[in-house]
Scaffold this active site. Structure first.
Site, PDB file in Angstrom:
ATOM      1  N   LYS A   1     -22.379  21.803  -3.414  1.00 13.18           N
ATOM      2  CA  LYS A   1     -22.130  22.136  -2.006  1.00 13.18           C
ATOM      3  C   LYS A   1     -22.532  23.571  -1.715  1.00 13.18           C
ATOM      4  O   LYS A   1     -23.000  23.903  -0.632  1.00 13.18           O
ATOM      5  CB  LYS A   1     -20.645  21.899  -1.689  1.00 13.18           C
ATOM      6  CG  LYS A   1     -20.259  22.094  -0.248  1.00 13.18           C
ATOM      7  CD  LYS A   1     -18.962  21.362   0.080  1.00 13.18           C
ATOM      8  CE  LYS A   1     -17.814  21.854  -0.759  1.00 13.18           C
ATOM      9  NZ  LYS A   1     -17.356  23.216  -0.385  1.00 13.18           N
TER      10      LYS A   1
ATOM     11  N   HIS B   1      -7.776  12.639  -7.382  1.00  7.87           N
ATOM     12  CA  HIS B   1      -8.161  12.382  -5.991  1.00  7.87           C
ATOM     13  C   HIS B   1      -9.143  11.214  -5.934  1.00  7.87           C
ATOM     14  O   HIS B   1     -10.298  11.373  -5.619  1.00  7.87           O
ATOM     15  CB  HIS B   1      -8.764  13.612  -5.323  1.00  7.87           C
ATOM     16  CG  HIS B   1      -9.716  14.368  -6.201  1.00  7.87           C
ATOM     17  ND1 HIS B   1     -10.977  13.924  -6.489  1.00  7.87           N
ATOM     18  CD2 HIS B   1      -9.556  15.532  -6.859  1.00  7.87           C
ATOM     19  CE1 HIS B   1     -11.574  14.805  -7.274  1.00  7.87           C
ATOM     20  NE2 HIS B   1     -10.737  15.788  -7.516  1.00  7.87           N
TER      21      HIS B   1
END
Length: 946
Positions: free
Chosen positions: A608, A169
């Site tokens: 996160k 990605h």
């Protein structure tokens, strides 16, 4: 940078910290960077001329006015609102070339900075200075100083393996044409800097640079269409011709020679220390575009790249090795390879004959692997009647015959040139080029395996079972050779797709060798059953074989690799490892794989989940626990670090990051992801590629052989203190991100999150699911959004509160942290990376983005919390490090922030202005394009996209 007045039309707000006050550039620093500024002036001047000529003097004048005003803001000579006012109600058709001008300048400034780093390194080498830290030369010196013995070195580096993994990605925002033009400018600037030019020659080179900048200006910076996964595969492969084929074999050869010279009795093997890996085309976690056809394309194109390289080099070698039998002695193995008789007077060029034979066999190999279109007409002519190579080792054996024959004739200097590079290339890249990892989320495995078990009549409702029952059922199936499905089974779309992917991988392994698909990674792995479910899929494809009944001899060329991502999963990682090793057949499988278990650590989701400090400490603690568990179990552990380009995703200098690993976590072996714009920054051309690969290898060797932690008897107390600090940091982070009502609304409206999906920087969706939960959002857009808005929250939030709370009024506690900063690489690296992020943040600009939040009360509350924590973190950073200079230990970034960060001001302010218009209903193609261009420019300038 301070801001003394509110934005136009915005309510007054609190002043923000001036980051420039925390970046100290003295006269000596300015003098050392004068050549850099000269390069920037040259490139910027040419760009300005191009802008004026092709976009008009009005655009040029606005760019110049904005540039001057931006520097005025940095020097506190004018208020930021004066610069912002230049763009209020600016016609979008004028705004777009202004954005492009500042974006191109950022790209050219990056180029100048890279060249300046090369220049400084060359100055140090010419001056005879000690080798620079993170170079292999410095590593060899440290090893010598440590007085290590051959046996110790041989044991630690017996199977040394460093694998940069190009990920599936990428956030690389530059198009290939931009990439290539930038490389041409780099070469021209290098030539100009290293060559004594006459005035006419200098003018000629400058004109060539001008042509490239003009080409850049007239080339679209962003794509009209989103990248496909096929585009990403081809994009990743371009780095092999650009640098990897030249650099990787050279480093493998040189490091082997250096270590063998210093430690002749270490018994170091011929195996390459650096190999390459990839996720591009195999990582389907949240990416619906990865299919069986994509896996086939990825492995086939990779193999074609490797075999094509080998064929081309054989052709070049045949041109070079023109030695005549009348002038050299042809060895019997050489003549046999050439298919010639030693007494045949017609045999005049045995090396060329032998190389023709090798090339013909490799061409026959290629014809069996690929379509006939792959081979040139000359290669097709050679193929008839030739037997293909079974594997790359057979090709290497033939090349070794050529090598030995050259050395018999005292031609070592020729043998050690192109032939040596080709032999090392064959060792390193084989017929597969790089190992393609498969990756999927554990939830998907559970769903598919449940369907397979139900179809086979093993269990109708696998999903309802507890962990113990699941492991029992899976273990039983994994010790039987029977498949769970048949070719005519009618399965769901998901199961059909997943089985198709592993079967495509099995075909690639059969065609290109087991190195083609070496690992199967399980995202969000939390249990033993998660690992065994992946093995069920491998078994269905024939990649896992249970062995004969009752022999407990399972085999698989593909390793199952659990990925521990969240804070809780990291904390439970060692428990999961011990539990799966308690399953007898799985333990036997690990033993069959050289006793090696690989574990992947997730830097992105842990950050996160718990914030910067909590994630970093959870990773360190997890490694300590995993090392201990592996030692207790008697297996070898290899860690795979899923690092992104930004500090919020595990980024930062690779050398420091590797040395910051806990004792025993490296041991000669390391895999590490390389992502997004970081790939281009590190590997776009040979000079930087060599430097960065050397850095990875140097740090790995040092971590394996030297005591780099430096805590000694203080380690346990330091760990306990960090446990406390990390818990406090996570709590502070959670109070904002997970517990503040409306935080998701603030995040989505104060950043360009919703607009990121249109940037066309990758094939993967921004979220795993269609949801607004932070937990479901991918780490790349999470970090990219905060980066664009200059908050940089994932790289620091919560840390200041944790330090302040833990230290309190106790000077001995502060002294402990100061001591750790001085002696503990982990803590120093965490602090240094955080300081770098703080240096790139700007609360004055962040306030501009906060004004995009419609709910004024929510805006004031959340932004107030962010500013308070920002100030607190900078203050505690200064207390611990003993300096107000955030970048005292990073001269390169200091140059960048000080010299050219003012050029980011217009991009940020224009982005805010266009976001405001877009969200007010001005949804036009030009407004969208302008927003995308600001994202591209800021990502380029900040050198991280996420």
């Amino acid at each position: 940078m301070s801001e003394t007045a509110p934005a136009k039309g915005a309510p007054a707000s609190r002043p923000s910290i001036s980051i420039v006050d925390h970046i100290v550039v003295d006269d000596e620093g300015r003098a050392l960077t004068e050549p850099l500024r000269e390069d920037i002036r040259l490139l910027g001047g040419i760009l300005g001329e191009v802008v004026a000529e092709h976009s008009g003097t009005d655009v040029f004048d606005l760019v110049e006015s904005a540039r001057v005003a931006a520097f005025g803001v940095r020097r506190n000579e004018i208020d930021r609102s004066e610069l912002a006012d230049m763009f209020v109600d600016l016609d979008v058709a004028t705004a777009v070339p202004v954005i492009r001008a500042f974006s191109h300048f950022a790209l050219l400034a990056n180029l100048a900075e890279d060249i300046h780093r090369e220049r400084r390194r060359a100055i140090h080498v010419r001056a005879g200075d000690p080798p620079q830290k993170s170079s292999l030369a410095a590593t060899y010196r440290q090893l010598a100083d440590a007085g290590l013995g051959d046996e110790e070195v041989g044991k630690a580096l017996a199977d040394a393996n460093v694998v940069p993994v190009i990920t599936a990605h990428p956030t690389e925002t530059r198009r290939r044409t931009v990439f290539e033009a930038q490389n041409r400018i780099t070469e021209l600037m290098r030539f100009r800097g290293r060559t004594e030019l006459t005035p006419d020659e200098d003018a000629e080179v400058t004109e060539a640079i001008r042509r490239q900048i003009l080409t850049l200006w007239q080339t679209a910076l962003i794509r009209l269409e989103r990248l496909t996964i096929q585009d990403e595969i081809r994009s990743g492969l371009r780095y092999y011709d650009a640098s990897f084929f030249e650099v990787v074999p050279a480093i493998n050869t040189s490091v082997r020679a250096a270590l063998r010279s210093a430690y002749p009795d270490a018994g170091l093997a011929d195996e390459p220390m650096i190999r390459m890996g990839s996720w591009i085309g195999g990582d389907r976690d949240g990416n619906p575009f990865v299919t069986a056809e994509v896996v086939t394309l990825a492995t086939t194109l990779a193999a074609a790249t490797a075999v094509g390289h080998h064929l081309a080099e054989l052709e070049n070698l045949a041109q070079e090795l023109s030695m005549s039998a009348r002038l050299i002695t042809g060895t019997e193995p050489l003549l046999a390879l050439a298919g010639a008789d030693a007494d045949d007077p017609g045999v005049d060029e045995p090396f060329r004959l032998a190389l023709r034979h090798i090339r013909s066999r490799l061409a026959a190999t290629a014809r069996g692997m690929f379509d006939d279109d792959f081979l040139s007409s000359s290669d097709l002519f050679l193929v008839d009647g030739k037997s293909p190579y079974h594997d790359a080792s057979e090709l290497l054996a033939d090349l070794d015959v050529i090598d030995a024959a050259l050395r018999v004739n005292n031609d070592a200097t020729i043998a050690d040139d192109r032939l040596l590079s080709l032999r090392e290339s064959v060792r390193t890249f084989g017929f597969h080029l790089s190992g393609l990892d498969l990756r999927q989320n554990s939830d998907m495995h559970e769903e598919v395996v449940a369907e397979l078990l139900a179809w086979a009549g093993v269990h109708a409702d696998y999903a309802s079972l507890g962990e113990e029952e699941r492991v029992e059922i899976l273990s039983a199936e994994l010790q039987r050779r029977r498949p769970l499905t048949s070719p005519d089974a009618e399965l769901s779309e998901l199961a059909t797709k997943e089985l198709g992917i592993v079967r495509a991988a099995a075909k690639a392994v059969a065609t290109f060798g087991p190195e083609a698909v070496p690992n199967y990674i399980i995202s969000m792995c939390t249990s033993v059953s998660d690992m065994l479910e992946a093995l069920i899929l491998l078994k269905e494809a024939g990649l896992y074989d249970p062995g004969a009944a009752g022999e407990n001899s399972p085999r698989s060329t593909v390793r199952v690799v659990p990925l521990f991502e969240t804070i809780e999963d990291l904390q439970q990682g060692a428990t999961t490892l011990l539990a799966v090793l308690d399953v007898p057949f799985y333990r036997a499988l690990v033993e069959s794989q050289h006793g090696m278990q690989e574990i992947m650590l997730g830097y992105s989701d842990s950050n996160k989940d718990g914030g910067y400090m909590a994630a970093n400490w959870a990773l360190y603690r997890a490694e300590l626990d995993l090392v201990e568990a592996a030692s207790r179990s008697g297996i070898r552990l290899r860690l795979f670090h899923g690092r992104g380009g930004t500090v919020g995703r595990g980024g930062g200098p690779s050398y420091d990051a590797i040395l910051a690993q806990p004792p025993g976590a490296v041991r000669g072996s390391l895999r590490i992801t390389e992502q997004g714009e970081i790939i281009a920054a590190k590997y776009a051309e040979p000079v930087t590629a060599r430097r960065n690969l050397e850095t990875l290898l140097a740090a790995t060797i040092e971590s394996s052989l030297l005591d780099v932690e430096g805590l000694g008897d203080e380690s346990e107390s330091a760990y306990e203190i960090m446990d406390d600090i990390a818990a406090r940091a996570r709590a502070a982070y959670s109070r904002l991100v997970h517990e503040t009502p409306g935080f998701v609304e603030y995040f989505t409206t104060s950043t360009p999150l919703s607009e990121i999906g249109a940037l066309n920087i990758g094939s993967r969706p921004a979220s795993r699911k269609q949801t607004e939960k932070i937990s479901d959002l991918r780490a790349i857009p999470w970090v990219l959004s905060w980066t664009q808005s200059r908050v940089m929250l994932p790289g620091w939030y919560g840390t200041g509160s944790a330090f302040e709370e833990w230290v309190g009024d106790d000077p001995t506690r502060l002294e402990a942290l100061q001591r750790y900063y001085e002696k503990w690489p982990f803590f120093r690296t965490v602090m240094s990376n955080m300081a770098q992020v703080l240096a790139k943040s700007d609360m004055g600009l962040a306030e501009r983005y906060a004004q995009l939040v419609p709910d004024e009360q929510l805006r004031d509350k959340v932004f107030g919390m962010i500013v308070d924590e920002h100030e607190r973190t900078i203050a505690m950073c200064a207390e611990i490090t003993g300096t107000d200079d955030l970048l005292h230990d990073n001269a390169a970034l200091k140059r960048s922030v000080y010299n050219r960060f003012p050029y980011l001001e217009p991009l940020n302010l224009l982005q805010v202005e266009l976001l405001r218009r877009f969200r007010a209903g001005e949804d036009t193609p030009l407004v969208r394009r302008g927003i995308q261009l600001t994202m591209n420019g800021l990502a380029t300038a900040l050198r991280n996209s996420g």
